[in-house]
Scaffold this active site. Structure first.
Site, short mmCIF file in Angstrom:
data_model
loop_
_atom_site.label_atom_id
_atom_site.label_comp_id
_atom_site.label_asym_id
_atom_site.label_seq_id
_atom_site.Cartn_x
_atom_site.Cartn_y
_atom_site.Cartn_z
N ARG A 70 0.84 -1.22 0.00
CA ARG A 70 0.00 0.00 0.00
C ARG A 70 0.87 1.25 0.00
NH1 ARG A 70 -4.19 0.12 4.51
NH2 ARG A 70 -5.02 1.87 3.35
N ASN A 127 -8.57 8.65 5.90
CA ASN A 127 -7.58 8.13 4.96
C ASN A 127 -6.16 8.28 5.51
OD1 ASN A 127 -9.78 7.72 3.41
ND2 ASN A 127 -9.42 9.42 2.00
N HIS A 163 -7.19 8.17 11.43
CA HIS A 163 -6.62 6.82 11.41
C HIS A 163 -5.12 6.83 11.17
CE1 HIS A 163 -10.89 5.05 10.45
NE2 HIS A 163 -10.75 5.46 11.69
N CYS A 190 13.68 -1.35 15.43
CA CYS A 190 13.99 -0.05 16.02
C CYS A 190 15.48 0.03 16.34
CB CYS A 190 13.17 0.12 17.30
SG CYS A 190 13.54 1.64 18.19
N THR A 238 -17.29 7.99 2.19
CA THR A 238 -17.15 7.00 3.27
C THR A 238 -18.43 6.19 3.42
OG1 THR A 238 -16.78 6.66 5.65
CG2 THR A 238 -17.67 8.82 5.02
#
Ligand code: OAD
Length: 249
Positions: free
Chosen positions: A69, A101, A118, A145, A186
């Site tokens: 994505r 989005n 989000h 990390c 939406t």
């Protein structure tokens, strides 16, 4: 696309406007929605891909989903709907853009101060110590990390997680205080985001839906503009400007 004078007048005279957007706004940029017939969640399981448990159980699978994505989002461009919303914010004394989005396309189109309910797919952080991760994501292994060795995760909100407090507060304030509230692209099925149109309506706002299809919100909307956001929103902005120009004459 014809929008009635009555609707345009209501919008054009509003002092405060709030807009909630969803995946449909980015559909015409080439980003898949979630619940349309070819949407992501019709083929994939959100519990596996977009939850803390899913990440703990199979971080490789979750990262392969988000990497793909992120690559798509890297290539796509804002569409006419995103640009129209960036123009709309200049037309009202108070304007709040609230989005579900995670693709960053509103900001890319020039919208300022976008409230990302989000999170976003551009930033990443450590799952354990929460520090932002600024490095390049490795393609073939799990990102770690550099500070604590914890797993890196995308800075999106997963099912079951709390939404960012600052975005939530801004969205709530806007819903409670706006004269016009738009729900754009939406399905209005995911809470708490889906609650904001209802909150706005209960507080006296005129509720407008922009969506080619009916949604769970449609029965409660004062007006439904049936069309895609890239077609409807530019016409809306043009009509508001025309109305204002005529009123000034
Ligand atoms: P959905 O996939 O649930 O709904 C997309 C909506 O966009 C549908 O109502 C479509 O009719 C509409 N639509 C499709 N093409 C459009 C276009 N060109 N212009 C305007 N509207 C169009 O997406 P969301 O409502 O955004 O959350 O989903 C909400 C959340 O569910 C997402 O943020 C995501 C997902 O799970 C998380 O990942 C936490």
């Amino acid at each position: 696309m014809e929008i009635s004078n009555d609707i345009i007048e209501r919008i054009a005279l509003a002092k405060s406007v709030a807009v909630l957007t969803g995946a449909g706004v980015s559909a015409e940029s080439g980003v898949k929605t979630f619940r349309d017939p070819d949407g992501l969640w019709t083929k994939m399981n959100p519990q596996e891909l977009a939850s803390v448990d899913g990440f703990m159980n199979n971080p490789e699978l979750v990262w392969s989903f988000y990497r793909e994505r992120a690559h798509i989002i890297d290539k796509v461009k804002p569409n006419a709907g995103h640009y129209a919303l960036a123009n709309m914010e200049k037309l009202f004394p108070r304007f709040e853009l609230i989005t579900q989005n995670v693709d960053g396309l509103h900001a890319a189109a020039g919208s300022t101060n976008v409230r990302e309910l989000h999170g976003n797919l551009i930033d990443n952080r450590c799952f354990d110590c929460e520090r932002p991760f600024k490095g390049e994501l490795p393609e073939d292994e799990l990102p770690r990390c550099p500070e604590c060795g914890g797993g890196i995760r995308p800075s999106v909100v997963w099912f079951g997680e709390l939404l960012p407090a600052d975005a939530m507060q801004a969205a709530e304030f806007a819903a409670l205080n706006c004269g016009v509230f738009f729900s754009v692209g939406t399905s209005a099925e995911v809470y708490p985001a889906a609650n904001f149109p209802f909150l706005a309506k209960r507080s006296g706002a005129y509720l407008i839906e922009v969506n080619p299809n009916e949604t769970a919100l449609t029965p409660f909307a004062d007006a439904a503009l049936r069309g895609t956001s890239a077609k409807v929103l530019p016409v809306l902005v043009e009509n508001i400007e025309e109305f204002r120009n005529k009123s000034e004459r």
